[in-house]
Scaffold this active site. Structure first.
Site, PDB file in Angstrom:
ATOM      1  N   GLN A   1       0.850  -1.193   0.000  1.00 59.56           N
ATOM      2  CA  GLN A   1       0.000   0.000   0.000  1.00 59.56           C
ATOM      3  C   GLN A   1       0.884   1.240   0.000  1.00 59.56           C
ATOM      4  O   GLN A   1       0.378   2.357  -0.049  1.00 59.56           O
ATOM      5  CB  GLN A   1      -0.875   0.006   1.253  1.00 59.56           C
ATOM      6  CG  GLN A   1      -1.869  -1.141   1.301  1.00 59.56           C
ATOM      7  CD  GLN A   1      -2.427  -1.318   2.712  1.00 59.56           C
ATOM      8  OE1 GLN A   1      -3.374  -0.643   3.100  1.00 59.56           O
ATOM      9  NE2 GLN A   1      -1.854  -2.212   3.482  1.00 59.56           N
TER      10      GLN A   1
ATOM     11  N   HIS B   1      -1.638   1.587  -4.129  1.00 56.69           N
ATOM     12  CA  HIS B   1      -2.032   3.000  -4.008  1.00 56.69           C
ATOM     13  C   HIS B   1      -1.159   3.928  -4.853  1.00 56.69           C
ATOM     14  O   HIS B   1      -1.117   5.127  -4.593  1.00 56.69           O
ATOM     15  CB  HIS B   1      -2.014   3.419  -2.524  1.00 56.69           C
ATOM     16  CG  HIS B   1      -3.068   2.714  -1.719  1.00 56.69           C
ATOM     17  ND1 HIS B   1      -3.028   2.575  -0.355  1.00 56.69           N
ATOM     18  CD2 HIS B   1      -4.222   2.100  -2.120  1.00 56.69           C
ATOM     19  CE1 HIS B   1      -4.103   1.912   0.057  1.00 56.69           C
ATOM     20  NE2 HIS B   1      -4.836   1.605  -0.988  1.00 56.69           N
TER      21      HIS B   1
ATOM     22  N   SER C   1      -2.459  -1.041   9.252  1.00 54.75           N
ATOM     23  CA  SER C   1      -3.537  -0.959  10.245  1.00 54.75           C
ATOM     24  C   SER C   1      -4.778  -1.698   9.749  1.00 54.75           C
ATOM     25  O   SER C   1      -5.728  -1.880  10.505  1.00 54.75           O
ATOM     26  CB  SER C   1      -3.874   0.501  10.538  1.00 54.75           C
ATOM     27  OG  SER C   1      -4.271   1.160   9.344  1.00 54.75           O
TER      28      SER C   1
ATOM     29  N   CYS D   1      -0.597  13.630 -16.410  1.00 59.33           N
ATOM     30  CA  CYS D   1      -1.314  14.845 -16.751  1.00 59.33           C
ATOM     31  C   CYS D   1      -2.689  14.418 -17.232  1.00 59.33           C
ATOM     32  O   CYS D   1      -2.799  13.649 -18.197  1.00 59.33           O
ATOM     33  CB  CYS D   1      -0.583  15.621 -17.842  1.00 59.33           C
ATOM     34  SG  CYS D   1      -1.569  17.030 -18.392  1.00 59.33           S
TER      35      CYS D   1
ATOM     36  N   ASP E   1       6.083   4.928  -1.307  1.00 61.33           N
ATOM     37  CA  ASP E   1       7.428   5.491  -1.140  1.00 61.33           C
ATOM     38  C   ASP E   1       8.492   4.869  -2.037  1.00 61.33           C
ATOM     39  O   ASP E   1       9.607   5.398  -2.142  1.00 61.33           O
ATOM     40  CB  ASP E   1       7.859   5.406   0.337  1.00 61.33           C
ATOM     41  CG  ASP E   1       7.785   3.987   0.914  1.00 61.33           C
ATOM     42  OD1 ASP E   1       8.039   3.013   0.181  1.00 61.33           O
ATOM     43  OD2 ASP E   1       7.486   3.860   2.123  1.00 61.33           O
TER      44      ASP E   1
HETATM   45  P1  OAD Z   1      -1.284   3.138   8.836  1.00 60.52           P
HETATM   46  O1  OAD Z   1      -0.543   4.369   9.210  1.00 60.52           O
HETATM   47  O2  OAD Z   1      -2.763   3.185   8.899  1.00 60.52           O
HETATM   48  O3  OAD Z   1      -0.835   1.945   9.799  1.00 60.52           O
HETATM   49  C1  OAD Z   1       0.517   1.667  10.045  1.00 60.52           C
HETATM   50  C2  OAD Z   1       0.620   0.398  10.866  1.00 60.52           C
HETATM   51  O4  OAD Z   1       2.000   0.097  11.026  1.00 60.52           O
HETATM   52  C3  OAD Z   1       0.012   0.478  12.260  1.00 60.52           C
HETATM   53  O5  OAD Z   1      -0.855  -0.636  12.452  1.00 60.52           O
HETATM   54  C4  OAD Z   1       1.219   0.405  13.200  1.00 60.52           C
HETATM   55  O6  OAD Z   1       0.934  -0.297  14.403  1.00 60.52           O
HETATM   56  C5  OAD Z   1       2.225  -0.362  12.343  1.00 60.52           C
HETATM   57  N1  OAD Z   1       3.643  -0.095  12.626  1.00 60.52           N
HETATM   58  C6  OAD Z   1       4.219   1.030  13.107  1.00 60.52           C
HETATM   59  N2  OAD Z   1       5.545   0.891  13.191  1.00 60.52           N
HETATM   60  C7  OAD Z   1       5.846  -0.355  12.755  1.00 60.52           C
HETATM   61  C8  OAD Z   1       7.047  -1.100  12.580  1.00 60.52           C
HETATM   62  N3  OAD Z   1       8.244  -0.584  12.880  1.00 60.52           N
HETATM   63  N4  OAD Z   1       6.965  -2.360  12.090  1.00 60.52           N
HETATM   64  C9  OAD Z   1       5.754  -2.901  11.787  1.00 60.52           C
HETATM   65  N5  OAD Z   1       4.587  -2.245  11.934  1.00 60.52           N
HETATM   66  C10 OAD Z   1       4.622  -0.994  12.404  1.00 60.52           C
HETATM   67  O7  OAD Z   1      -0.733   2.675   7.411  1.00 60.52           O
HETATM   68  P2  OAD Z   1      -1.419   1.744   6.292  1.00 60.52           P
HETATM   69  O8  OAD Z   1      -2.109   0.589   6.894  1.00 60.52           O
HETATM   70  O9  OAD Z   1      -0.380   1.492   5.277  1.00 60.52           O
HETATM   71  O10 OAD Z   1      -3.313   5.460   1.528  1.00 60.52           O
HETATM   72  O11 OAD Z   1      -2.501   2.742   5.689  1.00 60.52           O
HETATM   73  C11 OAD Z   1      -3.256   2.334   4.591  1.00 60.52           C
HETATM   74  C12 OAD Z   1      -3.468   3.491   3.658  1.00 60.52           C
HETATM   75  O12 OAD Z   1      -4.032   4.592   4.361  1.00 60.52           O
HETATM   76  C13 OAD Z   1      -2.186   4.047   3.066  1.00 60.52           C
HETATM   77  O13 OAD Z   1      -1.753   3.350   1.924  1.00 60.52           O
HETATM   78  C14 OAD Z   1      -2.554   5.462   2.732  1.00 60.52           C
HETATM   79  C15 OAD Z   1      -3.407   5.821   3.936  1.00 60.52           C
HETATM   80  O14 OAD Z   1      -4.386   6.769   3.716  1.00 60.52           O
HETATM   81  C16 OAD Z   1      -3.006   6.347   0.580  1.00 60.52           C
HETATM   82  O15 OAD Z   1      -2.145   7.182   0.693  1.00 60.52           O
HETATM   83  C17 OAD Z   1      -3.821   6.219  -0.636  1.00 60.52           C
END
Ligand code: OAD
Length: 236
Positions: free
Chosen positions: A95, A113, A181, A121, A98
């Site tokens: 997802q 994503h 998450s 464009c 980066d």
């Molecule tokens: P989130 O920021 O929602 O969740 C990050 C998760 O990583 C959390 O459950 C943390 O507990 C966990 N975490 C933190 N540090 C960690 C580590 N060192 N090792 C392992 N886990 C760790 O991020 P995403 O689930 O990726 O969409 O969010 C989903 C989408 O929501 C993203 O792709 C983005 C956002 O809006 C877009 O930008 C389109």
């Protein structure tokens, strides 16, 4: 359950979220210090915001470009890439926007994503990929603003990428969620698809998530410390 070894499963899917890159210094989206606690997506990360005020959206995305450009892949990204070299049937579904999996050497990464580094464009159809940070020329040659090729809030999912991810997941035997998450759909439905398809699911995350119950094993710690537990038997 003992941590399974990646090498023992014919088809593996690594499913990553922002936590995968947290130890590289890329902020996550939710939780303390999360991007959406500081920035309102309705002002910076949706098509409506871009149509209304592309300059503000670009200011936000340029801040992100600069932040991410200063981050390097961590040892978990490198382990995924090494495992993929040694295990040709390992797919990476992320997802993350980066590009750190690819910088670590992973190939054929399915970016659900989109990417911070890809632009399109919507007026003339031009596309561009550049890691320039900040992006100095936010307008295409035709005069319209470049649009970051990211799936923003309220955007439809890229069907081709999602279908490829779903196919890999339906066929996999081991599905490893790392640092997500599991609240953003449709990506958050993928662990359930893996479970329905009979895969063994492992979750690497310091915190429980709404998808935890689908996983047979929970490795509650940071990716760089937990992923090596699955790396037994992988040659150097
Ligand atoms: P989130 O920021 O929602 O969740 C990050 C998760 O990583 C959390 O459950 C943390 O507990 C966990 N975490 C933190 N540090 C960690 C580590 N060192 N090792 C392992 N886990 C760790 O991020 P995403 O689930 O990726 O969409 O969010 C989903 C989408 O929501 C993203 O792709 C983005 C956002 O809006 C877009 O930008 C389109």
């Amino acid at each position: 359950m003992e941590p399974p070894r990646l090498i023992d499963f014919p088809r593996v899917v690594i499913f990553s979220g922002a936590g995968m890159s947290a130890e590289s210094g890329v902020p996550t989206y939710r939780g303390a210090g999360g991007i959406w606690a500081e920035y309102d997506y309705e002002r910076y990360a949706c098509q409506r915001a871009f149509d209304r005020d592309p300059a503000a959206v670009w200011e936000f995305h340029n801040l992100r470009r600069v932040r991410v450009a200063g981050c390097a892949p961590n040892s978990a990204h490198r382990l995924v890439a090494r495992a993929q070299r040694l295990h040709p049937s390992l797919s990476v579904v992320t997802q993350n926007i980066d590009g750190l999996h690819q910088l670590a050497g992973a190939t054929d990464v399915l970016e659900l994503h989109g990417s911070l580094w890809k632009l399109r464009c919507e007026d003339c159809g031009a596309t561009q990929e550049t890691r320039q940070a900040p992006l100095l020329e936010v307008r295409c040659r035709c005069g319209a603003h470049w649009r970051p090729a990211i799936t923003w809030f309220e955007d439809p999912t890229d069907e081709e990428v999602f279908t490829a991810a779903a196919e890999a997941i339906r066929a996999c035997d081991l599905f490893v969620s790392i640092g997500t998450s599991a609240v953003v759909f449709p990506a958050a439905a993928l662990p359930r698809l893996a479970a329905r398809s009979g895969a063994v699911l492992v979750e690497i995350n310091p915190e429980p998530t709404p998808a935890s119950a689908l996983h047979a094993l929970h490795l509650r710690g940071p990716a760089t410390e937990m992923l090596p537990l699955l790396a037994g038997g992988l040659p150097d």
